[in-house]
Design a protein around this motif. Sequence first.
Motif, PDB file in Angstrom:
ATOM      1  N   PRO A  78       0.811  -1.223   0.000  1.00 45.60           N
ATOM      2  CA  PRO A  78       0.000   0.000   0.000  1.00 45.60           C
ATOM      3  C   PRO A  78       0.842   1.268   0.000  1.00 45.60           C
ATOM      4  N   SER A  84      -1.905   8.285  -2.105  1.00 46.35           N
ATOM      5  CA  SER A  84      -3.015   7.520  -2.679  1.00 46.35           C
ATOM      6  C   SER A  84      -4.170   8.431  -3.069  1.00 46.35           C
ATOM      7  N   ARG A 201      -3.968   0.091  -3.111  1.00 45.67           N
ATOM      8  CA  ARG A 201      -5.223   0.392  -2.404  1.00 45.67           C
ATOM      9  C   ARG A 201      -6.388   0.309  -3.388  1.00 45.67           C
TER      10      ARG A 201
END
Length: 243
Positions: A78, A84, A201
């Motif tokens: 991740p 993200s 993710r």
Amino acid sequence: MKKEYIYILITYIVMQLSGIIGIPVVAALGIYVFHESKAQMAHIALPSWIVISFIAALIIILPLYKKSIRNQEERISPMPIGQSLLWAVGGIFMAFAAQYAGAIIEHLIGVNAASENTDRILALIESLPLVVIVSSIVGPILEEIVFRKIIFGSLYKKFSFNISATISSLLFALAHQDITHLIVYTLMGFTFAYLYRKTGRIIVSTIAHVVMNTVVVLIQLSLTGQMHDQIKSVQGIIGGFFS
């Protein structure tokens, strides 16, 4: 493959096939329990069952998915949340770019720009506006869990990104039942797979998918509304001439 993943795939497949039983049941309930006309139920039985089945599938799948991610070992690490989020925003533009690129390729090889899948969705929304929740939110969430997290993720543990993304994206495209626009759906699926692999993710590809679907549906509905308004205006003018 984890048993939770298998249960999720089974639930998704059953949801897709459930209309064989669900639609007649909804129609019968509407007619005999709620005393709606047969014509009305013939009009809304399909969209009603789509809303019911997709939401039911989401309620079943989310706990299974949550259980599956405990103590999991993934090839994809991740990315930090801040980065993200940036990729999620950028992913929206990437998804539209992929859609546009696919449309150009299809145009060059002589494919009609009209989409049976989009027309089908718009017709369902016009019959029952609640369908927009499925097309814009519930559907994309389920598709990202099934096609990116499970299918792409499972393949990526054994194969390269290109092979894994191609297979999962083709399955994603075929699931839309619009073979004419296989290229567009495959490129979008490839883009979502890239976003998931890049960030680690699934929420990133999900955000891009949800926003893209929502914007496309809203634009299509807006254009449809404008066409209806124009038709009414023309009919009003013609009516004035002949009154």
